[in-house]
Design an enzyme around this catalytic site. Structure first.
Site, short mmCIF file in Angstrom:
data_model
loop_
_atom_site.label_atom_id
_atom_site.label_comp_id
_atom_site.label_asym_id
_atom_site.label_seq_id
_atom_site.Cartn_x
_atom_site.Cartn_y
_atom_site.Cartn_z
N SER A 63 0.74 -0.90 0.14
CA SER A 63 -0.34 0.45 0.02
C SER A 63 0.78 1.20 -0.10
O SER A 63 1.66 1.45 -0.92
CB SER A 63 -1.19 0.14 0.82
N CYS A 77 -2.02 -3.14 3.72
CA CYS A 77 -2.35 -3.89 3.68
C CYS A 77 -1.93 -5.68 3.68
O CYS A 77 -0.93 -5.74 4.30
CB CYS A 77 -3.08 -4.52 2.14
N SER A 236 -0.69 -0.94 -7.59
CA SER A 236 -0.97 0.39 -6.51
C SER A 236 -0.31 1.12 -6.97
O SER A 236 0.02 2.03 -8.36
CB SER A 236 -0.03 0.48 -5.38
N GLU A 253 -7.91 -10.79 -7.43
CA GLU A 253 -8.06 -11.49 -7.94
C GLU A 253 -9.49 -12.71 -7.74
O GLU A 253 -10.51 -11.94 -6.35
CB GLU A 253 -7.13 -13.28 -6.97
#
Length: 340
Positions: A63, A77, A236, A253
């Site tokens: 992140s 995260c 990101s 995913e």
């Protein structure tokens, strides 16, 4: 990495400091080595960076990190241990002559809560850890789990602490912070965040390509974007626009797809917030979307959220409101839609 999949939901920590700094750089004087030390405790690294006159922005392996002269924001995260950054950051700031004056910790409900290590094993554990890590001078504290009445499966967790009961009048009370969490992304759009096998591109080059083909670059055309694409998938980006930031993180995913969008802005933005939210929803087309708005202004900001999203088929299913010392009003809104 979680047992069943990657945990997209981020933990977010914002620390405010006070103190005299003739140069005006404050926390920006922290060396890169000091930042790396903090991130090592959290269990993540820097993969890209950009800065301007106002602040420094870092894209992390998990992140983002933003460093202003008087505040620092870390958002991570996966199974990172974000709260382990609190003590070293306070120590480094003290060495610069800065004193912690405020703390805000927020997060959504984890997809894989059983995979989280201590102190993120529960919100109670997180609050206890924070209570023990913060100086006694931050005596105005509050912890709340905000639930939308009709979507109790997803909650917004908020902890704040401050050395004053009210916001400093010198701070700009017209500012807002928006934190958006999106799940069950449109599977076709989510595929754009997968890299082609053996594409021969760096993470920076692949990230720029994703920014262009997904329309993320159009969310705020004025922003300077620092982006990164992970292998085999994930994305990101941090955007900087003057003294304001925005950030997006994507876990594409199937089965646990997730994307987040966060920005800070002014309540007098002339509708920019509504336009950005519309573009974000169109980039990802999530089945579920939650929006947390933090502001000391009136209801204008969070009322714009509903007005921006409902015409796109995202109906507001619930709303929770709470007040926090020296932070303002936090409004948590949950939206859902049905796939056709």
């Amino acid at each position: 990495m979680a047992v069943s999949g990657f945990e997209g939901f981020e933990k977010r920590l914002e620390l405010h400091f006070s103190g005299d700094d003739p140069a005006g750089l404050g926390l920006r004087r922290l060396s890169f080595e000091s930042l790396e030390e903090v991130l090592q405790a959290v269990q993540c690294t820097v993969v890209a960076a950009v800065g301007n006159h106002y602040f420094d922005s870092y894209v992390l392996s998990e992140s983002s990190l933003f460093v202003y002269p008087s505040k620092i924001i870390i958002k991570t995260c996966g199974t990172t241990q974000l709260l382990k950054s609190v003590a070293p950051l306070i120590d480094h700031a003290n060495n610069l002559g800065l004193t912690l004056s405020g703390c805000r910790y927020t997060r959504g409900s984890f997809i894989f809560p059983m995979a989280q290590p201590y102190p993120h094993t529960s919100f109670r554990d997180e609050v206890v850890f924070l209570e023990e890590s913060l100086p006694a001078s931050l005596c105005f504290r509050k912890a709340t789990v905000m639930n939308s009445q009709k979507l109790s499966s997803h909650s917004w967790h908020v902890f704040t602490a401050s050395d004053e009961p009210r916001m400093d009048p010198n701070m700009a009370e017209e500012l807002y912070t928006i934190e958006v969490c999106m799940t069950e992304l449109d599977c076709v759009l989510a595929r754009k965040f997968f890299r082609r096998p053996n594409d021969g591109k760096s993470g920076d080059a692949a990230g720029k390509e994703m920014t262009e083909i997904t329309g993320i670059g159009d969310i705020n055309p004025n922003a300077i974007i620092c982006d990164f694409a992970f292998d085999p998938c994930g994305y990101s980006m941090n955007g900087i626009d003057g003294d304001q930031y925005s950030t997006i993180h994507v876990t594409p995913e199937d089965g646990y797809s997730y994307a987040s969008f966060e920005c800070v802005g002014s309540v007098y933005d002339g509708g920019l917030l509504a336009e950005m939210l519309k573009k974000v929803a169109q980039v990802f087309r999530p089945a579920k979307m939650s929006v947390s708005t933090t502001t000391c202004a009136g209801p204008e900001v969070w009322s714009r959220v509903k007005g921006a999203l409902e015409p796109l088929g995202l109906k507001c299913r619930g709303c929770a409101v709470d007040e926090f010392p020296a932070t303002g009003t936090v409004v948590f809104q949950a939206f859902t839609t049905r796939r056709k």
